[in-house]
Design a protein around this motif. Structure first.
Motif, short mmCIF file in Angstrom:
data_model
loop_
_atom_site.label_atom_id
_atom_site.label_comp_id
_atom_site.label_asym_id
_atom_site.label_seq_id
_atom_site.Cartn_x
_atom_site.Cartn_y
_atom_site.Cartn_z
N ASN A 183 -7.10 -8.42 2.24
CA ASN A 183 -5.67 -9.31 2.41
C ASN A 183 -4.74 -8.49 1.51
O ASN A 183 -3.59 -8.49 1.70
N GLU A 184 -5.22 -7.88 0.39
CA GLU A 184 -4.35 -7.28 -0.54
C GLU A 184 -4.01 -5.76 -0.12
O GLU A 184 -2.98 -4.80 -0.75
N VAL A 186 -2.28 -2.76 1.92
CA VAL A 186 -1.17 -2.81 3.04
C VAL A 186 -1.04 -1.41 3.51
O VAL A 186 -1.69 -0.27 3.08
N PRO A 192 4.18 -1.96 -1.45
CA PRO A 192 3.57 -3.01 -1.86
C PRO A 192 4.25 -3.90 -2.71
O PRO A 192 5.05 -3.48 -3.48
N ASP A 193 3.84 -5.00 -2.68
CA ASP A 193 4.27 -6.11 -3.75
C ASP A 193 3.27 -5.86 -5.18
O ASP A 193 2.66 -4.97 -5.17
N GLN A 196 -0.44 -6.10 -4.41
CA GLN A 196 -0.92 -5.35 -3.16
C GLN A 196 -1.30 -3.94 -3.60
O GLN A 196 -0.72 -3.32 -4.50
N ARG A 198 -2.01 0.12 -1.61
CA ARG A 198 -1.81 0.93 -0.18
C ARG A 198 -3.41 1.30 0.29
O ARG A 198 -4.28 1.31 -0.45
N ASN A 199 -3.46 1.45 1.44
CA ASN A 199 -4.82 1.41 2.15
C ASN A 199 -5.05 3.05 1.99
O ASN A 199 -5.12 3.77 2.90
N ARG A 223 -7.54 -8.23 8.03
CA ARG A 223 -7.33 -9.00 6.90
C ARG A 223 -8.83 -9.85 6.92
O ARG A 223 -9.60 -9.70 7.80
#
Length: 398
Positions: A183-184, A186, A192-193, A196, A198-199, A223
């Motif tokens: 979920n975290e 992106v 990202p916030d 979060q 990055r992938n 997710r």
């Protein structure tokens, strides 16, 4: 829970040779040769001059003749017309066939060309068959020219071309699906916030697969929801190798093991006594396709791919020799855990050794940056002393 070598033994037992196919020579670079290649004729196929110079009869030299008359010039790809008689020689070019009546070549640097097609030999010594590559001395017809398996690097491609192999027998590549979870996590083009990330592992895994030239057919992020995982992993299991990242540990939302079980995956092992990468899972789908579920931390992802996915590939491609090499670790290293630990190592210039560098943990995105391999600190060894020889797995695939 399995120890590292026990897990490796299970991987080796799981591996089966990939099917053999053929590819055109100009598409074979870095593919894995599946069958040995035999010489179609002798190499060289004739006695070949290794120098530009003159070709003489050694008997004339031994009788004291030092000045020769040029009977004709022999070029590469052209046969001589005349046989030599006493006191005669050929001018000969590199790569040309040395005619039967000549048995020694003297290079241009050791002769003086005179008027009237005369040549004087300056050398103090001339040997029988000097500067002549003999018929079949490289390869005899029917001898093995290339063993298998081997990676078709540039010299191998050149040799295949010389042997006239236009269609190269290679191992077929398995199709690969990569599924990342969390979920975290992106996409890398998304800002990202605060909580979060990055992938990055998706791209790490794609790069690792690219080193083996594996076709990654499916790439998807999911997710931490059982329904979404069930649907995506069900689709992924249609491919020969499934690599899942994240969701494999013991957290409340780590659904991957139970979803795989629901999809009929037979778990070969889940969790290995290693650091990093303990939660790794390996299994087989009902179709026989192989599943690797790797931990989500970047260093854990890298290490478990190298240790387990590449072990499987290594065996399926038919390589029998050990993947680890021996080298010196130049600095001291200690560990507190009674498990096999794996750590990035860095080649030190102008030495024959490696060093290790401390990091904060397997979640550091820079832990392996610039490393040249993965060092192995055995489970039953507390300390590695400086300049001690250890096992190292190269970061390159071969």
């Amino acid at each position: 829970m399995l120890k590292y070598l026990e897990a490796v033994a299970k991987i080796r037992g799981l591996a089966k040779p990939f099917p053999v196919t053929t590819v055109p020579l100009d598409s074979a670079t870095n593919r894995i040769l599946a069958n040995p290649i035999l010489a179609d004729r002798d190499y060289p196929p004739f006695n070949r001059s290794a120098m530009d110079g003159i070709a003489i009869r050694i008997a004339d030299w031994q009788q004291g003749i030092r000045e020769f008359h040029v009977r004709e010039t022999v070029f590469a790809g052209v046969d001589a017309v005349f046989a030599l008689t006493e006191g005669e020689c050929y001018r000969i070019m590199t790569g040309a066939a040395c005619p039967p009546t000549a048995d020694s070549v003297i290079r241009n640097e050791d002769v003086s060309y005179l008027t009237g097609q005369r040549v004087h030999v300056e050398s103090k010594q001339v040997l029988y068959r000097q500067h002549i590559a003999q018929l079949g001395e490289d390869l005899a017809k029917g001898n093995q020219a290339l063993s298998a398996p081997c990676r078709c690097d540039a010299p191998t491609i050149g040799t295949l071309a010389a042997l006239g192999v236009r269609d190269v027998p290679v191992y077929a590549h398995p199709s690969v699906a990569i599924v990342t979870t969390g979920n975290e996590v992106v996409a890398i083009d998304q800002q990202p916030d605060c909580f979060q990330i990055r992938n990055s592992n998706q791209y790490l895994l794609r790069a690792l697969c690219a080193q083996w030239q594996l076709p990654v057919v499916l790439v998807q992020h999911v997710r931490d929801k059982r329904g979404a995982l069930l649907e995506t992993l069900g689709e992924a299991l249609e491919h020969d190798i499934v690599i899942i990242n994240g969701g494999v540990s013991a957290g409340d939302t780590d659904y991957v093991p139970e979803v795989l079980e629901e999809l009929g995956v037979d778990v070969l092992f889940h969790k290995v006594l290693i650091k990093p990468g303990k939660p790794v899972l390996v299994g087989t789908a009902p179709s026989g396709n192989v599943v690797f579920a790797l931990p989500g931390n970047p260093l854990s992802c890298l290490v478990t791919f190298k240790l387990f996915v590449e072990e499987y590939l290594w065996c399926c491609f038919g390589f029998g020799h050990a993947r680890f090499k021996k080298a010196k670790l130049l600095n001291d290293k200690s560990k507190k855990t009674p498990v096999d630990e794996f750590f990035p190592v860095f080649r030190e210039s102008q030495t024959d050794g490696y060093t290790w560098r401390s990091h904060h943990g397997s979640g550091d995105i820079t832990a392996a940056l610039g490393c040249h391999g993965i060092g192995w600190h055995p489970q039953n060894k507390r300390d590695i002393n400086a300049n001690e020889v250890i096992s190292i797995l190269s970061l390159s695939s071969f």
